[in-house]
Each structure stands twice: as C-alpha cells, then as structure tokens.
Motif scaffolding. Structure first.
Motif, PDB file in Angstrom:
ATOM      1  N   TYR A   1      40.876  33.603  45.413  1.00  0.00           N
ATOM      2  CA  TYR A   1      41.408  33.762  44.060  1.00  0.00           C
ATOM      3  C   TYR A   1      40.281  33.961  43.053  1.00  0.00           C
ATOM      4  N   LEU A   2      39.267  33.105  43.126  1.00  0.00           N
ATOM      5  CA  LEU A   2      38.189  33.138  42.134  1.00  0.00           C
ATOM      6  C   LEU A   2      37.398  34.440  42.177  1.00  0.00           C
TER       7      LEU A   2
ATOM      8  N   LEU B   1      40.594  38.109  43.040  1.00  0.00           N
ATOM      9  CA  LEU B   1      41.561  38.604  42.054  1.00  0.00           C
ATOM     10  C   LEU B   1      40.942  39.545  41.021  1.00  0.00           C
ATOM     11  N   PRO B   2      39.771  39.243  40.456  1.00  0.00           N
ATOM     12  CA  PRO B   2      39.200  40.198  39.491  1.00  0.00           C
ATOM     13  C   PRO B   2      38.895  41.557  40.114  1.00  0.00           C
TER      14      PRO B   2
ATOM     15  N   ALA C   1      46.865  40.861  35.310  1.00  0.00           N
ATOM     16  CA  ALA C   1      46.098  40.071  36.275  1.00  0.00           C
ATOM     17  C   ALA C   1      44.793  39.583  35.668  1.00  0.00           C
ATOM     18  N   LEU C   2      44.107  40.455  34.923  1.00  0.00           N
ATOM     19  CA  LEU C   2      42.849  40.064  34.293  1.00  0.00           C
ATOM     20  C   LEU C   2      43.071  38.990  33.234  1.00  0.00           C
TER      21      LEU C   2
ATOM     22  N   TYR D   1      43.943  35.756  35.027  1.00  0.00           N
ATOM     23  CA  TYR D   1      42.742  35.235  35.683  1.00  0.00           C
ATOM     24  C   TYR D   1      41.798  34.600  34.663  1.00  0.00           C
TER      25      TYR D   1
ATOM     26  N   THR E   1      43.171  31.164  33.536  1.00  0.00           N
ATOM     27  CA  THR E   1      43.077  30.097  34.536  1.00  0.00           C
ATOM     28  C   THR E   1      41.631  29.669  34.784  1.00  0.00           C
ATOM     29  N   VAL E   2      40.703  30.607  34.736  1.00  0.00           N
ATOM     30  CA  VAL E   2      39.299  30.248  34.925  1.00  0.00           C
ATOM     31  C   VAL E   2      38.791  29.456  33.720  1.00  0.00           C
TER      32      VAL E   2
END
Length: 402
Positions: A288-289, A292-293, A312-313, A316, A319-320
């Motif tokens: 995921y970390l 995903l990007p 998605a960006l 992401y 969440t980060v």
C-alpha cells in the motif's frame, strides 16, 4: 512469528507488553504511584504518576503530573503538564511538557521541549542537551554539546563542548569550553561568564565587548546569524514553537476522536488480529505504502483512468498524512482485545492518544526510530487491509444467519 508484535512494540516503546514486577503491562488511571521496583520496562498513563522505586528498563509515560524520584536504568520518554525527573537516568531522556525539571545525572542525551525547562545545579548530562522552550534555565553541567532555542535562556552552569543558542534574550553567566554560536535580540554577559574558544554572535543592538568573558579566545559579530529585528518575531522562538506543539497535539486528539467515531469497527477488528500472519500484513502494508502511488501514476497516464488516479492519490496522501493516528487506533484496539480490557470508545481514544505521543517521541531517534515507525505503520495498515479483504459482504452475512 506470532509473538513478533509484542517484541516490535516493546522495542519501539509503543506497546505495553513488558511486564513489571506486579505483572502489569500498560498501566492507566487517574493516579499511579510506583513503590515497588520494576524489573523491566514500564509503560504508564494517568493524571498523576509518581515513581518512588527503581526501573530496570525504559520508562514511558504520559500524564498531567509526572515525578520520578528513583533510578531509571534505560530511556525516559515522557509527556505531560509538569515533569520532575529527580532520579538517575541510565540512558537518554526525551520529554515534552509545560514545565520540565531535571535534577539528577543523565548518562545519555537529553532532548526536551517545554514552556519552562530547568536543569538543576547538581545535574550532569553526559551526552548532548537539545532543548526548545519558552524559558530555559541551565544550572548544571553538559558534558557534550548544547543546542538551545527559547524565549529566554539562562546559562549558569558549564558546557564542556560546543554551545549553539538562539532566543529572545540570552543571559550568560556560566562556562563554555567549546565554540559558541549565539543569536538573540539581546545578549546579557554576567560576571561569571567564560568562553574558552571562538565566539560568533549576533544581537539587535550590534557588537558588544566580550573581553572580560574571553579566556584566550576571540569574539566576532556576525550579521548572518540574525534571528529577527524585535519581539514581533517572538513566535519564532521557543515558546511560540511550544504553542504550535500543543495545537498540533490538540488537532491529533480531535482527529483520533473523529476517526474512532466513524471507523470504530474497522480499528477494533483490525487490532484484534494484529498478531496473526505478521509477514502477510507487512507485505500488504508495504504494498500500500509504495505500490498505490505507482498505480495512481500509471492510471493518470490513461485518459479513462485520470479520475480514479486523482482519487487514489488524494486518498493515499490523506492516509499517509494521518498514518500515525491510524496506527495508534489499531494498536489501541489490539491492546484492548488482547488484554480483554473492555474499554469504551472514549477510553480507546485516550489510549490511542498516548500511543500517538509515544510514536512521535520514537521518531526523534535517528534512522532506527523512523525504520521502526514505518514497520509499525505497515503492520497496522496491513491489518486493516486484511480485515477489509475478508470482511463478509452484508448479503452473505444475512444469508448465513438464515
């Protein structure tokens, strides 16, 4: 592998799995008084925490008032309103609070941020001292380097190596044996001030005479060290930074409440299975970390995938940005489930806040702290992903009950 989580958490100083002499792990309550020696690490939170017995491992605590009157063999990591560290510390101290007072020897480094910080006259810090405060009073001895930022800094003790200090006012009445770099709106040299090596300085009123304080050394005025023209930039100094820290912690607490309220079942179920299938959870989390990007960028290349890629960006990035908050809630859920605490939502959020503070203190440790933080985040995110992947669909759940 099943016991990897407690090992990682204990080493990270985040989970309370280390046993004390009474067999407890993470202790919490309005008042905690430790009168029995603790043979390992101690993790505790409460309104008032008093330690009257030795701790053979690390001491990690968050509370309104924290007083340590005996030896801590390992690290001390504390956050609270009023902190009094009166016992010997065998390793490092990292502390954040309104008022912080250290009166005994510290074998390692000291990193503190507070409204008022005081190093007592009999205290010896054998490592480096790094402090950020509204008011700092250093009366003891720093065997290593000292770096200080504050509204007012009083140096009456001794710095054996290099001194770097900037603030609203610097009151210098002690001894600096290494190089000194000073920057303040006003530098006040008092009768006992001594500098044994080169001094570089800046103050608002320009050069001043250091001759009486120089012991075979030279002093040079350096305009490039300027920190501000007046008190109008006082926010740049220690007290303003401390207020920013309080605002940051308050924002984190609010976010913890919101996320716990909206996603309580997710954090509860993900936390309940945190110890199981650790390698798989680490894999999910790292995917995921770091995956995903990359996937989002690939989607942005195609016209049809642009909306999905942008979402998605955005998801992401969010969440980060709150990764430590999410991790804290999952860890709190794990502890509540593993030790069958039966905590309410408010208590879970409070425990998550303590864990959040400890994670932030952990990240102060160069490289190792960051690495362990990423590992813990990966496990927490992996636990959430694993739960979502195996969560029964509502329809299937209803059919199974027929």
């Amino acid at each position: 592998m099943k016991r990897l989580i407690p090992v990682v958490v204990s080493f990270c100083m985040l989970f309370a799995t280390a046993a004390t002499s009474t067999g407890t792990g993470l202790e919490s309550g309005s008042e905690k008084i430790i009168n029995t020696p603790v043979k390992e690490d101690l993790y505790v939170s409460g309104g008032t925490i008093v330690v009257n017995a030795s701790i053979q491992g690390d001491f990690v605590a968050a509370g309104g008032t924290i007083a340590v009157h005996d030896t801590v063999v390992g690290d001390v990591l504390v956050a609270g309103g009023n902190l009094a560290l009166n016992g010997f510390t065998g390793d490092d101290i990292r502390a954040a609070g309104g008022t912080i007072k250290i009166t005994n020897d510290v074998a390692g480094d000291v990193v503190v941020a507070g409204g008022k910080v005081e190093i007592g006259p009999h205290a010896r810090i054998f490592g480096n001292l790094i402090l950020l405060s509204g008011e700092a009073l250093v009366n003891g001895t720093v065997k290593g380097n000292m770096k200080a930022t504050g509204g007012e800094i009083f140096l009456n003790g001794t710095v054996e190596k290099e001194l770097q200090a900037k603030g609203g006012k610097l009151y210098l009445n002690g001894t600096v044996r290494g190089k000194a770099t000073l920057a303040a709106t006003e530098i006040i040299l008092q009768d006992n001030a001594q500098f044994h090596q080169e001094v570089a300085y800046w103050q608002k009123d320009g050069p001043q005479n250091f001759d009486k304080a120089l012991v075979g050394a030279t002093a040079r005025f350096r305009p490039d060290l300027q920190v501000g023209d007046s008190g109008s930039r006082w926010y740049f100094l220690g007290f303003g930074s401390f207020l920013v820290l309080l605002l940051y912690l308050a924002s984190a607490l609010l976010l913890l409440f919101v996320l716990q309220y909206v996603f309580a079942p997710v954090f509860r179920e993900a936390g309940a299975t945190l110890e199981k299938q650790i390698p798989r959870k680490i894999g999910y989390g790292l995917l995921y970390l770091f995956g995903l990007p990359l996937l989002a960028v690939l989607l942005l290349i195609t016209v049809i995938g642009i909306p999905i890629g942008l979402f998605a960006l955005f998801f992401y990035a969010f969440t980060v940005a709150v990764a430590h908050v999410i991790t804290s809630l999952v860890v709190a859920g794990w502890y509540n489930s593993n030790y069958q605490k039966g905590w309410s939502s408010k208590t879970l959020t409070g425990a998550a806040f303590v864990i959040f503070v400890l994670i932030k203190l952990l990240t102060i440790i160069p490289f190792a702290g960051w690495l362990l933080s990423v590992l813990l985040i990966s496990i927490a995110f992996g636990a959430i992903i694993n739960y979502l992947r195996h969560k029964p669909a509502p329809l299937l759940a209803s059919q199974s009950s027929i």
